[in-house]
Design an enzyme around this catalytic site. Structure first.
Site, mmCIF file in Angstrom:
data_model
loop_
_atom_site.group_PDB
_atom_site.id
_atom_site.type_symbol
_atom_site.label_atom_id
_atom_site.label_comp_id
_atom_site.label_asym_id
_atom_site.label_seq_id
_atom_site.Cartn_x
_atom_site.Cartn_y
_atom_site.Cartn_z
ATOM 1 N N HIS A 24 0.873 -1.212 0.081
ATOM 2 C CA HIS A 24 0.032 -0.094 -0.017
ATOM 3 C C HIS A 24 0.794 1.292 0.057
ATOM 4 O O HIS A 24 2.054 1.139 0.020
ATOM 5 C CB HIS A 24 -0.760 -0.024 1.284
ATOM 6 C CG HIS A 24 -0.101 -0.240 2.568
ATOM 7 N ND1 HIS A 24 0.822 0.500 2.980
ATOM 8 C CD2 HIS A 24 -0.372 -1.199 3.448
ATOM 9 C CE1 HIS A 24 0.935 0.053 4.296
ATOM 10 N NE2 HIS A 24 0.716 -1.223 4.366
ATOM 11 N N SER A 78 -1.823 -3.739 5.819
ATOM 12 C CA SER A 78 -2.120 -4.923 4.973
ATOM 13 C C SER A 78 -3.418 -5.313 5.607
ATOM 14 O O SER A 78 -4.360 -5.856 5.058
ATOM 15 C CB SER A 78 -1.007 -5.833 4.841
ATOM 16 O OG SER A 78 -0.005 -5.033 4.055
ATOM 17 N N LYS A 133 7.805 3.658 10.712
ATOM 18 C CA LYS A 133 7.474 3.905 12.260
ATOM 19 C C LYS A 133 6.154 3.486 12.671
ATOM 20 O O LYS A 133 5.867 3.351 13.925
ATOM 21 C CB LYS A 133 7.580 5.456 12.579
ATOM 22 C CG LYS A 133 8.999 6.066 12.624
ATOM 23 C CD LYS A 133 8.971 7.471 12.769
ATOM 24 C CE LYS A 133 10.436 8.096 12.665
ATOM 25 N NZ LYS A 133 10.634 9.483 12.515
ATOM 26 N N LYS A 134 5.387 3.232 11.801
ATOM 27 C CA LYS A 134 4.239 2.306 12.148
ATOM 28 C C LYS A 134 4.581 1.026 13.036
ATOM 29 O O LYS A 134 3.666 0.911 14.148
ATOM 30 C CB LYS A 134 3.446 1.705 10.843
ATOM 31 C CG LYS A 134 2.304 0.825 10.916
ATOM 32 C CD LYS A 134 1.208 1.483 11.102
ATOM 33 C CE LYS A 134 -0.044 0.365 11.249
ATOM 34 N NZ LYS A 134 0.444 -0.946 10.880
ATOM 35 N N GLY A 192 1.918 3.086 2.355
ATOM 36 C CA GLY A 192 2.916 3.250 3.321
ATOM 37 C C GLY A 192 4.214 2.599 2.887
ATOM 38 O O GLY A 192 5.298 3.061 2.945
ATOM 39 N N HIS A 193 3.949 1.276 2.184
ATOM 40 C CA HIS A 193 5.349 0.727 1.672
ATOM 41 C C HIS A 193 5.842 1.743 0.577
ATOM 42 O O HIS A 193 7.026 1.564 0.268
ATOM 43 C CB HIS A 193 4.736 -0.590 1.044
ATOM 44 C CG HIS A 193 4.220 -1.741 1.920
ATOM 45 N ND1 HIS A 193 2.826 -2.243 2.034
ATOM 46 C CD2 HIS A 193 4.758 -2.264 2.957
ATOM 47 C CE1 HIS A 193 2.765 -2.889 2.912
ATOM 48 N NE2 HIS A 193 3.753 -3.192 3.576
#
Ligand code: AMP
Length: 283
Positions: free
Chosen positions: A34, A186, A148-149, A36-37
């Site tokens: 997604h 995910s 940092k998630k 973030g990646h």
């Protein structure tokens, strides 16, 4: 972009590139990519001559009652996003390739792995530490990017890299959120439409704690109490943990400060979601 499944082929390919003096940037993931990646891949693109993405749903970091079998997978879609982010090599090994018969090495860290997700998911960070060590050995990156998630995971990887003298620069990247505040994950794909709405309580709790702290509140009990009220008001939400800890040591704090980490794990139905903020950081 090249897709490689075989461990030896990957290692040899990278070795050849390194002999040519290429700098390798690396983004390890479990796939079902997604935005973030994508933020990690785009930053990685600027940090190396060759950008490597790994996609591996690592069995050793899942507990026996966790979602290893059902974890979402989409190699084709992942490759399309990876290519659009400028990835050169996708490494997608098999579990048998990574853990052949006779595999017996463990990588175990100390205090950083005990609280938070380490307490709720026994053995999880041992699995993370061993797979990241292996991936670093195979991909031989000059730098690696992590979100940092997964704040505790990033802290553990930084510590492990330092302790084991791994020649890899670790780069921590900000949490990417949906427009309504939900941290991208995910696992968000497990949520029903109603649960997706309910999942916003994690971000609401973060905003509340940040607002109270900004207004001068430093009592850990009061800050966590307010956060808990927000979560418990949501029908399908159940708190796994809600904590304020020192963002460097992950030790509990007596009073909240700018460098305190507010971290939470909440189940929405059967889907476990995590989120966090460092109180003094820009959101
Ligand atoms: P995963 O595929 O969930 O193991 O994540 C792979 C990497 O992407 C890890 O370093 C994560 O911290 C990072 N990541 C996952 N979600 C996000 C997000 N919403 N924002 C930033 N990084 C993320």
């Amino acid at each position: 972009m090249k897709l490689i499944h075989d461990v030896q082929e990957m290692q040899q390919t990278v070795l050849g590139l390194k002999r040519q003096g290429k700098r390798i940037a690396f983004v390890p993931t479990m796939g079902f990519l997604h935005e973030g990646h994508a933020s990690l891949m785009r930053e990685g693109r600027t940090r190396g001559d060759v950008l490597v993405l790994s996609i591996f749903v690592n069995p050793t970091q899942f507990g026996i009652n966790e979602d290893l079998a059902s974890y979402p997978r989409n190699l084709e879609g992942d490759c399309a996003l990876a290519e659009s982010c400028g990835v050169d090599l996708v490494f997608a090994p098999t579990a048998a390739g990574m853990y052949p018969p006779g595999f017996q090495t463990t990588v175990t860290l100390g205090p950083l792995t005990k609280p938070l997700c380490g307490a709720s998911r026994p053995g999880h960070f041992d699995g993370v530490a061993v797979v990241v060590t292996k991936l670093f050995g195979i991909v031989q990156p000059d730098c690696a990017l992590f979100g940092k998630k997964d704040f505790q995971q990033l802290a553990i990887i930084r510590q492990m890299t330092l302790d084991l003298n791994l020649p890899v620069e670790i780069i921590g990247m900000p949490i990417v959120r949906e427009p309504d505040g939900l941290a991208m994950s995910s696992r968000n794909s497990y949520l029903s439409v109603e649960q997706r709405q309910q999942a916003l309580c994690l971000h609401r709790a973060i905003l509340k704690v940040r607002e109270l702290f900004k207004g001068g509140e430093t009592s850990v009990d009061r800050l966590l109490g307010e956060a808990r009220m927000i979560i418990t008001a949501v029908p399908e939400a159940s708190v796994d943990y809600l904590e304020l800890r020192d963002s460097t040591t992950l030790e509990p704090v007596a009073t909240a400060a700018a460098d305190s980490l507010f971290a939470l794990a909440v189940k929405i139905g059967s889907t476990r979601l995590i989120d966090n903020t460092v109180l003094g950081d820009t959101p």
